[in-house]
Write an enzyme that holds these catalytic residues in place. Structure first.
Site, PDB file in Angstrom:
ATOM      1  N   CYS A  86       0.833  -1.197   0.000  1.00 25.24           N
ATOM      2  CA  CYS A  86       0.000   0.000   0.000  1.00 25.24           C
ATOM      3  C   CYS A  86       0.873   1.254   0.000  1.00 25.24           C
ATOM      4  CB  CYS A  86      -0.979  -0.043   1.175  1.00 25.24           C
ATOM      5  SG  CYS A  86      -2.338   1.144   1.019  1.00 25.24           S
ATOM      6  N   HIS A 203      -3.436  -5.619   1.119  1.00 26.94           N
ATOM      7  CA  HIS A 203      -2.757  -5.842   2.402  1.00 26.94           C
ATOM      8  C   HIS A 203      -2.759  -7.322   2.765  1.00 26.94           C
ATOM      9  CE1 HIS A 203      -2.243  -1.692   3.989  1.00 26.94           C
ATOM     10  NE2 HIS A 203      -3.272  -1.413   3.193  1.00 26.94           N
ATOM     11  N   GLU A 205      -1.080  -8.785   5.016  1.00 27.84           N
ATOM     12  CA  GLU A 205      -0.987  -8.967   6.472  1.00 27.84           C
ATOM     13  C   GLU A 205      -2.350  -8.862   7.140  1.00 27.84           C
ATOM     14  OE1 GLU A 205      -0.458  -6.266   4.893  1.00 27.84           O
ATOM     15  OE2 GLU A 205      -0.899  -4.487   6.098  1.00 27.84           O
TER      16      GLU A 205
END
Lengths: 243, 80
Positions: A86, A203, A205
């Site tokens: 990002c 993302h 994660e």
């Protein structure tokens, strides 16, 4: 392996990345402050999401001048794996470590939702555990993820197979409605010519455990851990000036 | 001296903000406004009193930070 997660003033996804690397995958992981002069033995560098230096001028515009980016550039030039997520992707673009630039989202809205992504390359350190054409469901959260490259640069990016992920529908088909931000050629992720530097707007994660309603981001972490097991430090070129 | 730096998206780059502003103007009845392009404007107060130096410094700053050459171009005006 050791994850080095770079924290700039205004980063806000570093804890998520650390949690994934350390708690979910059992890896050694620590933060690197943007003023650090070295990478503290990191085997992989992660530039996390957020708003580095406030993103006041352009997203990621100031971060390339942070001291830590010198060692990051040197690490990348040696073949070290670098992942920008990002805002981290935006920083890699502004730093010139990846080609292209980000524009405001086509609809001007901040988009925070799950998207589908088709894996276009499985020979990068961050996608080697994925299948070619595999569709991943991973969240995005950004206002400036409208990837752009001028026609000549875009042709080179496609010719060199530097597109790692594209926005698609759930079946892996390109569709304008599945492109959340207007990115040219539905590009969600690109890599450097050598493949070891990868930037992605989604993302991973945030998609590593059932609590977060999806685990498709795990393949990104599994890839880099597998890369380290099989290649690791042996893949790196020696430092400039090393004995 | 003062340098003014105008940073604009290159003509080939789509400007969603400018488009939205144009649509707003159309909604307000300004049919004669055909297109809007939004940019950034910087005023730099410089220590130098030499116009050539002021221009060179402003260009250096614009190249290094104020504009992203992939998507933007810039124009500089220098005044006392």
């Amino acid at each position: 392996m050791r994850f080095g997660i770079v924290v700039f003033p205004g980063s806000n996804c570093e804890e998520d990345a650390l949690h994934a690397a350390r708690d979910l995958f059992g890896q050694d992981a620590d933060y690197l402050w943007h003023k650090d002069a070295d990478l503290k033995g990191a085997d992989v560098v992660v530039l996390p999401g957020g708003f580095a230096h406030g993103d006041y001028l352009r997203t990621g515009a100031m971060a390339p001048f942070s001291p830590v980016m010198g060692p990051v550039r040197e690490f990348a030039a040696r073949g070290g794996p670098v992942l920008g997520i990002c805002n981290g992707f935006q920083i890699l673009l502004e730093a010139g470590l990846l080609p292209g630039a980000m524009l405001r989202n086509r609809g001007l809205k901040y988009r925070c939702e799950h998207v589908h992504l088709r894996v276009e390359r499985t020979d990068t350190p961050f996608t080697r555990a994925a299948r070619q054409g595999q569709v991943l469901r991973i969240p995005i959260g950004h206002g400036e993820g409208n990837y752009f490259a001028p026609p000549d640069a875009l042709a080179a990016i496609e010719r060199n197979r530097q597109v790692v992920l594209r926005y698609t529908d759930a079946a892996g088909r390109l569709a304008d409605a599945a492109n959340p931000n207007g990115s040219v050629n539905a590009i969600a992720s690109v890599c450097s010519a050598s493949g070891n530097v990868v930037g992605m707007m989604p993302h991973p994660e945030r998609a590593c455990e059932p609590l977060l309603r999806g685990e498709d981001g795990r393949v990104i972490f599994e890839s880099i851990i597998d890369w380290f097991r099989s290649a690791g430090r042996r893949a790196l070129q020696p430092s400039v000036g090393a004995p | 001296m003062r340098a003014r730096v105008f940073v604009t998206l290159k003509p080939s780059v789509f400007d969603p903000q400018g488009r939205t502003i144009a649509e707003a103007l159309h909604a307000l009845g300004y049919a004669g406004v055909e297109e809007v392009r939004q940019g950034k404007y910087f005023e730099l107060d410089l220590a130098t009193t030499e116009a050539a130096q002021a221009r060179a410094l402003a260009a250096d700053v614009a190249d290094r930070l104020l504009a992203n050459p992939v998507i933007e171009s810039y124009r500089i005006e220098v005044a006392d």
